[in-house]
Design a protein around this motif. Structure first.
Motif, PDB file in Angstrom:
ATOM      1  N   CYS A  35       0.795  -1.354  -0.286  1.00 43.85           N
ATOM      2  CA  CYS A  35       0.622   0.170   0.351  1.00 43.85           C
ATOM      3  C   CYS A  35       0.962   1.431   0.089  1.00 43.85           C
ATOM      4  CB  CYS A  35      -0.887  -0.024   1.589  1.00 43.85           C
ATOM      5  SG  CYS A  35      -2.159   1.540   1.606  1.00 43.85           S
ATOM      6  N   ILE A  36       1.111   1.956  -0.894  1.00 43.20           N
ATOM      7  CA  ILE A  36       1.796   3.113  -0.929  1.00 43.20           C
ATOM      8  C   ILE A  36       0.832   4.460  -0.648  1.00 43.20           C
ATOM      9  CG2 ILE A  36       2.702   2.389  -3.316  1.00 43.20           C
ATOM     10  CD1 ILE A  36       0.719   4.239  -4.830  1.00 43.20           C
ATOM     11  N   ASP A  37      -0.140   4.170   0.088  1.00 47.70           N
ATOM     12  CA  ASP A  37      -0.967   5.404   0.833  1.00 47.70           C
ATOM     13  C   ASP A  37      -1.367   6.421   0.588  1.00 47.70           C
ATOM     14  OD1 ASP A  37      -2.077   5.888   3.854  1.00 47.70           O
ATOM     15  OD2 ASP A  37      -0.646   6.097   4.878  1.00 47.70           O
ATOM     16  N   CYS A  38      -2.040   5.922  -1.393  1.00 49.00           N
ATOM     17  CA  CYS A  38      -2.067   6.993  -1.661  1.00 49.00           C
ATOM     18  C   CYS A  38      -3.852   7.773  -1.517  1.00 49.00           C
ATOM     19  CB  CYS A  38      -2.988   6.752  -3.331  1.00 49.00           C
ATOM     20  SG  CYS A  38      -2.938   5.214  -3.856  1.00 49.00           S
ATOM     21  N   SER A  39      -4.526   6.831  -0.771  1.00 46.55           N
ATOM     22  CA  SER A  39      -5.843   7.323  -0.719  1.00 46.55           C
ATOM     23  C   SER A  39      -6.842   7.180  -1.367  1.00 46.55           C
ATOM     24  CB  SER A  39      -5.833   8.898   0.340  1.00 46.55           C
ATOM     25  OG  SER A  39      -6.147   9.377  -0.224  1.00 46.55           O
ATOM     26  N   CYS A  87      -8.451   4.593  -2.715  1.00 48.12           N
ATOM     27  CA  CYS A  87      -9.672   3.982  -2.112  1.00 48.12           C
ATOM     28  C   CYS A  87     -10.563   4.705  -1.004  1.00 48.12           C
ATOM     29  CB  CYS A  87      -8.866   2.187  -1.407  1.00 48.12           C
ATOM     30  SG  CYS A  87      -7.860   3.189  -0.128  1.00 48.12           S
ATOM     31  N   ARG A 126      -9.056   0.361   4.990  1.00 47.77           N
ATOM     32  CA  ARG A 126      -7.987  -0.509   5.711  1.00 47.77           C
ATOM     33  C   ARG A 126      -8.360  -0.464   6.938  1.00 47.77           C
ATOM     34  NH1 ARG A 126      -3.892   3.803   3.224  1.00 47.77           N
ATOM     35  NH2 ARG A 126      -5.503   5.132   3.893  1.00 47.77           N
ATOM     36  N   CYS A 134      -8.372   0.757  -6.751  1.00 49.71           N
ATOM     37  CA  CYS A 134      -6.096   0.104  -5.836  1.00 49.71           C
ATOM     38  C   CYS A 134      -5.805  -0.260  -7.296  1.00 49.71           C
ATOM     39  CB  CYS A 134      -6.857  -0.534  -4.869  1.00 49.71           C
ATOM     40  SG  CYS A 134      -5.820  -1.023  -3.812  1.00 49.71           S
ATOM     41  N   ILE A 152      -6.829  -4.760  -2.218  1.00 50.31           N
ATOM     42  CA  ILE A 152      -8.465  -4.175  -2.138  1.00 50.31           C
ATOM     43  C   ILE A 152      -8.877  -5.322  -3.055  1.00 50.31           C
ATOM     44  CG2 ILE A 152     -10.391  -3.701  -1.426  1.00 50.31           C
ATOM     45  CD1 ILE A 152      -7.983  -1.097  -1.120  1.00 50.31           C
TER      46      ILE A 152
HETATM   47  S1  SF4 Z   1      -5.695   3.142  -3.416  1.00 49.61           S
HETATM   48 FE1  SF4 Z   1      -5.802   2.281  -1.217  1.00 49.61          FE
HETATM   49  S2  SF4 Z   1      -4.783   0.650  -0.472  1.00 49.61           S
HETATM   50 FE2  SF4 Z   1      -4.039   0.669  -2.190  1.00 49.61          FE
HETATM   51  S3  SF4 Z   1      -2.580   1.361  -2.652  1.00 49.61           S
HETATM   52 FE3  SF4 Z   1      -3.797   3.317  -2.057  1.00 49.61          FE
HETATM   53  S4  SF4 Z   1      -3.578   3.790  -0.251  1.00 49.61           S
HETATM   54 FE4  SF4 Z   1      -3.418   1.198  -0.409  1.00 49.61          FE
END
Ligand code: SF4
Ligand code: SF4
Length: 484
Positions: free
Chosen positions: A276-280, A282, A293, A310, A324
């Motif tokens: 998870c790159i924590d891109c938010s 999702c 998450r 994701c 996910i």
């Molecule tokens: S979409 Fe959500 S679960 Fe997937 S990488 Fe980004 S933050 Fe992580």
């Protein structure tokens, strides 16, 4: 503003969430995303939406294919007309629908909510209109924060106008299931009456059309995820139908954590990071404004938008998809899902039995029923001509989809006769009670209580007939005494 990572509490910090019931909900700005589940929803939703819009316009035997005619207490559904006497069948239909929902939920979680529930479908349609008029998520956030300009006014009013058109079509179509659509349409056209006043017909239908227009506008335009979170009872008891093998949207914590940003060619695994790159993303696409998450939550409607988001991120990062995904607790813990399990088999078996019984009952439903009751006010009459006479009330229910003339006859091994040939013409779905007098010569009676069969049949179709036994009461003396 919501759908942003900065408002999220750190995962796993506390299992307790505090909700201020007096706090106004923040507006959710949903990021547009495309992917497998979004396409699936579109292709599944299209025929359902077309069906909803077009069904009231179709006619079968000159009548709307589906019409819930409340004043006449008749529900016309395709080739079948249900009347008040079919309350049990309609109750069964509702029970079957509820059970089908439970079965699907046990197997696939809340896919009904995420893919076919009108609240979700209409909300996403309104969000599409929002995106069309105001631009993508970042533009919408910026627009809402900006001062009023001509452009902002134009974008906002065009969005509200588009919402209004969708809401009106929805309200009109919904009412068309209760009011013949062509009459409803004509009822909207005003005209001048003889006194010169401008009038419209169907005031009630117009009122309900506007009412449902307003409800659609409010629910899909403003309430949105709050309907799912706070108003829908299904969200509250769905967990009862879940088990460890129910498929639902899950975040693979083992694979994804620890989360964190990374440089393009960094060996993140060596750094101890997960996928998870924590891109938010999702979170930004989630229509109910949750972070999957944090684990399975009752608000999640299984719409799969976070899966699409994701997967798009995983593709960009060249990581395997499915961080996910739709999966089960069992698979996450033990590596496999038991699809064929006793609970699902039991649900399906019960559903098949209930559907078969329902279809059999509807298919063998008689187009005519009668109910015979003897006039309890007068047990019997002696008439001057030396006859004994009983009076009966026959309730005839024409459940066929066309009018018929019905004739009443009696059948017995004794020489009973009707006062005069009883004929009655009934419209489709009409119920009518007629009194009939049955006579027999006094000396022909063989007992105090005799069985007599009433037959009612359509004069134009012998196949439409019904019969019922009744009792003819004679005097409590012998025929010889009667004749004295
Ligand atoms: S979409 Fe959500 S679960 Fe997937 S990488 Fe980004 S933050 Fe992580
Ligand atoms: S968490 Fe994912 S599946 Fe659940 S409602 Fe949000 S976007 Fe849909």
């Amino acid at each position: 503003m919501s759908n942003a990572t900065d408002k999220k509490e750190p995962a796993n910090e506390s299992p307790i969430r505090y909700v201020n019931l007096y706090e106004s909900e923040e507006k959710v700005y949903i990021r547009k995303i495309s992917g497998f589940y979004q396409s699936l929803r579109r292709y599944a939703g299209l025929p359902l939406m077309l069906g909803f819009l077009l069904l009231p316009w179709f006619t079968i035997d000159g009548r709307p294919a589906i019409l819930f005619d409340l004043p006449a207490r008749q529900f016309h559904i395709l080739w079948v007309t249900f009347g008040p006497q079919d309350g049990m069948l309609l109750a069964w239909l509702l029970i079957i629908s509820a059970f089908a929902l439970f079965t699907v939920t046990a197997f696939l979680g809340r896919v009904w909510c995420g893919f076919t529930c009108p609240q979700t479908v209409w909300t996403l349609m309104f969000i599409w209109a929002e995106h069309f008029c105001e631009g993508d998520r970042n533009k919408r956030i910026k627009l809402d924060k900006s001062n009023w300009t001509v452009e902002k006014f134009f974008r906002k009013t065009s969005k509200y106008f588009l919402w209004l058109i969708i809401s009106f079509i929805t309200g009109f179509t919904f009412v068309a299931y209760f009011y013949p659509v062509r009459e409803l349409l004509n009822g909207f056209i005003p005209y001048f009456d003889d006194a010169g006043f401008l009038v419209v017909d169907s005031f009630t239908a117009i009122f309900w059309t506007l009412f449902f227009t307003g409800m659609t506008y409010m629910n899909a335009g403003f309430l949105r995820e709050q309907v799912c979170k706070y108003m829908c009872p299904y969200a509250r008891f769905q967990s009862v139908m879940y088990d460890d093998d129910t498929l639902a949207v899950h975040y693979d914590t083992e694979r994804g954590d620890p989360r964190g940003a990374r440089k393009p060619d960094e060996d993140y695994k060596a750094e101890g990071k997960g996928d998870c790159i924590d891109c938010s993303w999702c979170v930004q696409v989630c229509p109910v404004d949750i972070d999957i998450r944090d684990g399975l939550q009752y608000e999640c409607i299984n719409c799969g938008l976070c899966v699409d988001a994701c997967n798009a991120v995983m593709d960009k990062m060249e990581y395997p998809r499915g961080l996910i995904r739709f999966t089960s607790d069992d698979e996450l813990e033990n590596g496999k899902t038991k699809f064929l399990r006793p609970r699902v088999f039991a649900y399906i078996a019960i559903l098949i039995v209930m559907c078969s019984a329902f279809i059999y009952t509807v298919a063998n439903r008689k187009p005519l029923t009668i109910d015979v009751s003897r006039d309890r006010g007068a047990q019997m009459f002696r008439v001057r001509s030396g006859q004994i006479q009983n009076v009966y009330m026959i309730k005839i229910n024409n459940m066929d989809r066309q009018a018929h003339e019905f004739i009443v006859e009696v059948d017995s091994d004794q020489p009973f006769t009707l006062g005069k040939a009883k004929k009655v013409e009934l419209d489709e779905g009409e119920i009518f009670s007629i009194p009939v007098r049955v006579s027999i010569p006094q000396d022909a009676l063989t007992s105090i209580a005799s069985e007599i069969k009433f037959i009612v049949r359509a004069t134009d179709n012998d196949a439409i007939s019904a019969q019922e036994m009744a009792t003819f009461i004679g005097p409590s003396v012998t025929p010889a005494e009667v004749s004295k």
